[in-house]
Design a protein around this motif. Sequence first.
Motif, PDB file in Angstrom:
ATOM      1  N   GLU A 356       0.786  -1.262   0.029  1.00 29.20           N
ATOM      2  CA  GLU A 356       0.011   0.085  -0.029  1.00 29.20           C
ATOM      3  C   GLU A 356       0.690   1.169  -0.085  1.00 29.20           C
ATOM      4  N   VAL A 357       1.922   1.325   0.707  1.00 32.26           N
ATOM      5  CA  VAL A 357       2.553   2.407   0.980  1.00 32.26           C
ATOM      6  C   VAL A 357       3.467   2.719  -0.704  1.00 32.26           C
ATOM      7  N   LEU A 358       3.909   1.502  -1.140  1.00 23.85           N
ATOM      8  CA  LEU A 358       4.487   1.684  -2.494  1.00 23.85           C
ATOM      9  C   LEU A 358       3.580   2.228  -3.428  1.00 23.85           C
ATOM     10  N   LYS A 359       2.404   1.767  -3.592  1.00 23.09           N
ATOM     11  CA  LYS A 359       1.203   2.043  -4.378  1.00 23.09           C
ATOM     12  C   LYS A 359       0.948   3.460  -4.366  1.00 23.09           C
ATOM     13  N   VAL A 360       0.501   3.803  -3.037  1.00 19.61           N
ATOM     14  CA  VAL A 360       0.042   5.341  -3.035  1.00 19.61           C
ATOM     15  C   VAL A 360       1.213   6.359  -3.043  1.00 19.61           C
ATOM     16  N   THR A 361       2.574   5.950  -2.705  1.00 22.01           N
ATOM     17  CA  THR A 361       3.522   7.094  -3.118  1.00 22.01           C
ATOM     18  C   THR A 361       4.007   7.175  -4.255  1.00 22.01           C
ATOM     19  N   LEU A 362       3.736   6.236  -5.171  1.00 16.27           N
ATOM     20  CA  LEU A 362       4.221   6.130  -6.541  1.00 16.27           C
ATOM     21  C   LEU A 362       3.174   6.878  -7.132  1.00 16.27           C
ATOM     22  N   ASP A 363       1.922   6.824  -6.968  1.00 14.80           N
ATOM     23  CA  ASP A 363       0.945   7.532  -7.389  1.00 14.80           C
ATOM     24  C   ASP A 363       1.043   9.234  -7.031  1.00 14.80           C
ATOM     25  N   VAL A 364       1.377   9.453  -5.780  1.00 19.50           N
ATOM     26  CA  VAL A 364       1.567  10.781  -5.417  1.00 19.50           C
ATOM     27  C   VAL A 364       2.809  11.393  -6.407  1.00 19.50           C
ATOM     28  N   SER A 365       3.967  10.548  -6.387  1.00 23.88           N
ATOM     29  CA  SER A 365       5.076  10.934  -7.309  1.00 23.88           C
ATOM     30  C   SER A 365       4.694  11.279  -8.507  1.00 23.88           C
ATOM     31  N   GLU A 366       3.931  10.238  -9.185  1.00 20.50           N
ATOM     32  CA  GLU A 366       3.574  10.420 -10.836  1.00 20.50           C
ATOM     33  C   GLU A 366       2.818  11.845 -10.764  1.00 20.50           C
ATOM     34  N   LYS A 367       1.943  12.117 -10.103  1.00 18.92           N
ATOM     35  CA  LYS A 367       0.873  13.394 -10.016  1.00 18.92           C
ATOM     36  C   LYS A 367       1.899  14.541  -9.881  1.00 18.92           C
ATOM     37  N   PHE A 368       2.624  14.516  -8.777  1.00 21.09           N
ATOM     38  CA  PHE A 368       3.427  15.634  -8.294  1.00 21.09           C
ATOM     39  C   PHE A 368       4.418  16.211  -9.607  1.00 21.09           C
ATOM     40  N   TYR A 369       5.087  15.320 -10.175  1.00 20.94           N
ATOM     41  CA  TYR A 369       5.989  15.418 -11.209  1.00 20.94           C
ATOM     42  C   TYR A 369       5.646  15.280 -12.512  1.00 20.94           C
ATOM     43  N   GLY A 370       4.378  14.830 -12.745  1.00 20.77           N
ATOM     44  CA  GLY A 370       3.848  14.544 -13.938  1.00 20.77           C
ATOM     45  C   GLY A 370       4.605  13.447 -14.859  1.00 20.77           C
TER      46      GLY A 370
END
Length: 373
Positions: A356-370
Amino acid sequence: CKSCWDNWHAPRVFSREARSSRPLKRGFRIFNGGCFCCAPDPSMPPPSIPPPRHTPEELRDMAYCDAHCHLDILLHNLKNGGTLWGGKEKICKMWQTGDCWYGYDCQFAHGEHDLRPRKALSAEHVEKYLLRVRSDPQMASLKWVVTNCCELEAIEDTKVIIECADQLGLDSVYCTLGCHPHDYRDFTEEAEKQLREAIEVFGKRLVAVGECGLDYCKNFDESNDVDERARMMDVFARQIRMGVDHNLPVVVHARDADADTLEVLKRFLPKEHKVYIHAYQGGQEMMREALMEFPNCIFGVSSMVWCSEGAKATAIHCPLERMVLETDAPYLAKEPFEIPSLAEKIAELKGTTMQEVLKVTLDVSEKFYGLGD
């Protein structure tokens, strides 16, 4: 630690105090335990991320992002067999005021004749590492890595990294550009022009401005000088404007400077603009206020969760959907592939799973950096 202080620093500090018109102020505490450079103590926290409990097979169907590292420094360390390659690149600021007590042992140059310019990375060294990123089982699940270029001397190295990634068809490597708060004196009008030009050259591979910000730990004496503090805040503000002008997120380094960091952000950062406070281990009040004030603000968690109460508190109290994971390699971890071990620790602190941690933080990274747009 006390051993380092007694055997190395104290004699030079006392000598400096004897020659100085004012007593020195220490921006740090001395503790009685040992440290890994002089007196190892088994009770001390680990200096980096512990060995993983997971296996590469367990990560096969997962993906993760290292939101903040320094591939240029990591590659220089690998190329030169350690960390001692970067000495004498800059003039010693204490030598300029007659207060350097390290003498010949100083890592900074004592005059123009003592300068040793950095030797640029070669494509050969960069390609060798990037090919490993693509083929090493430990990195098979590393979907994105964002390397932080925060020194003017590192711009050319970062160009080589990006060009090699393009040539290899490696779509996982991106970068940021800025001036680290340790080097605020280097941020002249010419330096700003150089960074703005580099932003245009790097194109889609450039995903943010920074790291920039305030560090009142390393710049302790300067932070107590009204004019120098104002200069540091101005350099920070100018880089925020650079991010806004180019519609790029801003990556912030904030250490022992919570109040001033917030002040600069509130004055110069548009409310909706993306901002990332990296490897944060400061006060929780600052984190809460930043998260409320800026809806697109995120915080980075690093391996400091093993040895810093501030970093641990950040991991516990920052919402997972406002968090990214970072190694800050090679400073706070060895390499980007150590992110899953960090995710295990965050999962333990938050009472959830590594997946869950990897999944959510990956999503946050992708949205933040585009990333992947």
